[in-house]
Design a protein around this motif. Structure first.
Motif, PDB file in Angstrom:
ATOM      1  N   GLU A  82      -1.221  -5.714   6.552  1.00 44.73           N
ATOM      2  CA  GLU A  82      -0.918  -4.825   5.440  1.00 44.73           C
ATOM      3  C   GLU A  82       0.352  -4.006   5.717  1.00 44.73           C
ATOM      4  OE1 GLU A  82      -3.723  -2.108   2.600  1.00 44.73           O
ATOM      5  OE2 GLU A  82      -3.892  -1.785   4.757  1.00 44.73           O
ATOM      6  N   SER A 138      -5.972  -4.082   7.056  1.00 47.11           N
ATOM      7  CA  SER A 138      -5.736  -5.326   7.782  1.00 47.11           C
ATOM      8  C   SER A 138      -4.502  -5.159   8.652  1.00 47.11           C
ATOM      9  CB  SER A 138      -5.545  -6.508   6.824  1.00 47.11           C
ATOM     10  OG  SER A 138      -4.254  -6.475   6.242  1.00 47.11           O
ATOM     11  N   ARG A 166      -5.718   1.851   6.901  1.00 42.09           N
ATOM     12  CA  ARG A 166      -5.273   0.461   7.069  1.00 42.09           C
ATOM     13  C   ARG A 166      -6.458  -0.477   6.945  1.00 42.09           C
ATOM     14  NH1 ARG A 166      -1.203  -2.587   8.604  1.00 42.09           N
ATOM     15  NH2 ARG A 166       0.162  -0.778   8.903  1.00 42.09           N
ATOM     16  N   LYS A 189       0.853  -1.191   0.000  1.00 48.03           N
ATOM     17  CA  LYS A 189       0.000   0.000   0.000  1.00 48.03           C
ATOM     18  C   LYS A 189       0.885   1.235   0.000  1.00 48.03           C
ATOM     19  CE  LYS A 189      -4.222   1.737   1.963  1.00 48.03           C
ATOM     20  NZ  LYS A 189      -5.417   1.243   2.651  1.00 48.03           N
TER      21      LYS A 189
END
Length: 401
Positions: free
Chosen positions: A359, A356, A354, A290
């Protein structure tokens, strides 16, 4: 300055500076000592103000310099040599001036500029590398409102942005914080992160060496200022520092092209990696992580200015700037533009933060003049209400030419 806003008036707001039609013009001068009294080092409040500022940016209620109103600033670079006698020469690694203008809306409704003079040779004279001043102006009349010392202000707003990122994007109950770089910027990052993540138990430090003065000073500062932290560890390698961290704050000072490399396999699931200055990671290992930035347009400007190409093997060169690397990844077709989130979109609920606990999130925070204007305004209004600083006159009545 407390964490609760106790300024009820709006001395630099939309009404107060234009209600009284006066010819007298003066401004408030705030020395570095005045700025401390005005709360410039209040990390918790600065994090809140930065979140407010980036929300306004997402709304479009701002202007910065450049043709697209999103530039970091206008820079003067000095040449390595000149045929002109006594012409300023860049015989250090960082001799430059930067004008960083901005307008910020909302309750601020003020224009301002940070003027930034830098010379790497300053340290030999007992001066900081950069000497900064900030001016605020009434956006309706152009009158000067304040002129203030900007070094502490700039450091604090820089550190507050990673603090904001840690607040919004770190895993719950983050326990391990890593500081890559032990200078002023990461000290400000530490101050801000600790206000929003008080559960931190271990802080790992990576300086130029395990015995460097800056690393030892940072360790001493942490032990004295944050006694609740159980472990303060000086690391010998980047790998040791990054492994097992929940949050990494990177603010490394190094020569261009000598950026230390970070590897994907060192990153534990759930890591939040925040870069304020220097970043070097294999492009392909970033693709599925991400990616969050402060201002995509600013990094597009960087990429256009730098025009970095490829090495002999056809690999894209690295820039040392995470956000700029993201732009090149889009240009090279490695990722889509929509895969990059501006943190203002998270603040305004347009995109998720966020998603998870596993992540891994990369965040680029390079700094913008709207941040300087916002924090300068906050300190200025506090100074007005609490009678801090010196009032200096420009004129009682403008003289006819």
């Amino acid at each position: 300055m407390t964490t609760e806003r106790d300024v009820t008036s709006e001395p630099a707001g939309r009404k107060s500076n234009i209600e009284k039609e006066k010819t007298e013009v003066s401004f408030l001068y705030l020395s570095e000592e005045d700025m401390v009294d005005a709360g410039v080092l209040n990390a918790a409040r600065c994090v809140d103000v930065m979140e407010e500022t980036i929300g306004l940016m997402e709304d479009g209620d701002f202007i910065m310099g450049g043709p697209y109103n999103d530039a970091h600033g206008l820079m003067l670079y000095f040449p390595k040599k000149s045929p002109i006698e006594n012409f300023p020469i860049n015989n250090s690694r960082d001799r430059r001036f930067i004008a960083m203008p901005a307008y910020l809306g909302g309750r601020f409704h003020v224009a301002g500029e940070k003027w930034y003079g830098s010379n790497g040779d300053n340290r030999r004279k007992g001066l900081p590398r950069s000497i900064l001043m900030v001016m605020l102006n009434d956006v309706e009349t152009g009158k000067p409102l304040a002129y203030m010392s900007g070094n502490l202000l700039s450091s604090m707003r820089t550190g507050a942005m990673p603090g904001m990122a840690a607040k919004l994007l770190a895993v719950k109950n983050a326990k391990v914080l890593t500081l890559l770089g032990c200078g002023v910027v990461n000290k400000a990052c530490l101050m801000s992160i600790m206000t929003v993540r008080p559960e931190i138990e271990t802080i790992k430090i990576k300086g130029s060496s395990p015995t460097s003065k800056t690393a030892l000073n940072m360790k001493s500062y942490i032990e004295k200022s944050y006694p609740r932290v159980k472990n303060v560890i000086i690391c010998a390698t980047m790998e040791e520092a990054v492994r097992d961290a929940d949050i990494v704050s990177e603010a490394i000072s190094c020569m261009a092209g000598q950026w230390p490399e970070v590897k994907r396999e060192w990153m534990k699931p759930g890591l939040l990696y925040i870069s304020s200055s220097t970043f070097n990671m294999d492009y392909k290992s970033i693709v599925d992580l991400k990616k969050v930035i402060d201002n995509y347009g600013m990094y597009e400007n960087y990429a256009e200015e730098d025009e970095l190409g490829y090495d002999e093997a056809g690999n894209r060169l690295h820039t040392g700037c995470m956000g700029e690397d993201f732009v090149y990844m889009v240009e090279d077709g490695l990722i889509e533009r929509d895969s990059i989130t501006q943190i203002g979109q998270i603040i305004r609920g347009k995109k998720p933060g966020r998603e998870s606990d596993d992540e891994i999130i990369l965040v680029s925070m390079e700094g913008m003049p709207i941040e300087d204007v916002a924090w300068a305004y906050e300190c200025y209004t506090y100074a007005l209400v609490h009678d801090i600083g010196t009032r200096l006159k420009v004129w009682d009545k403008p003289r006819a030419f």
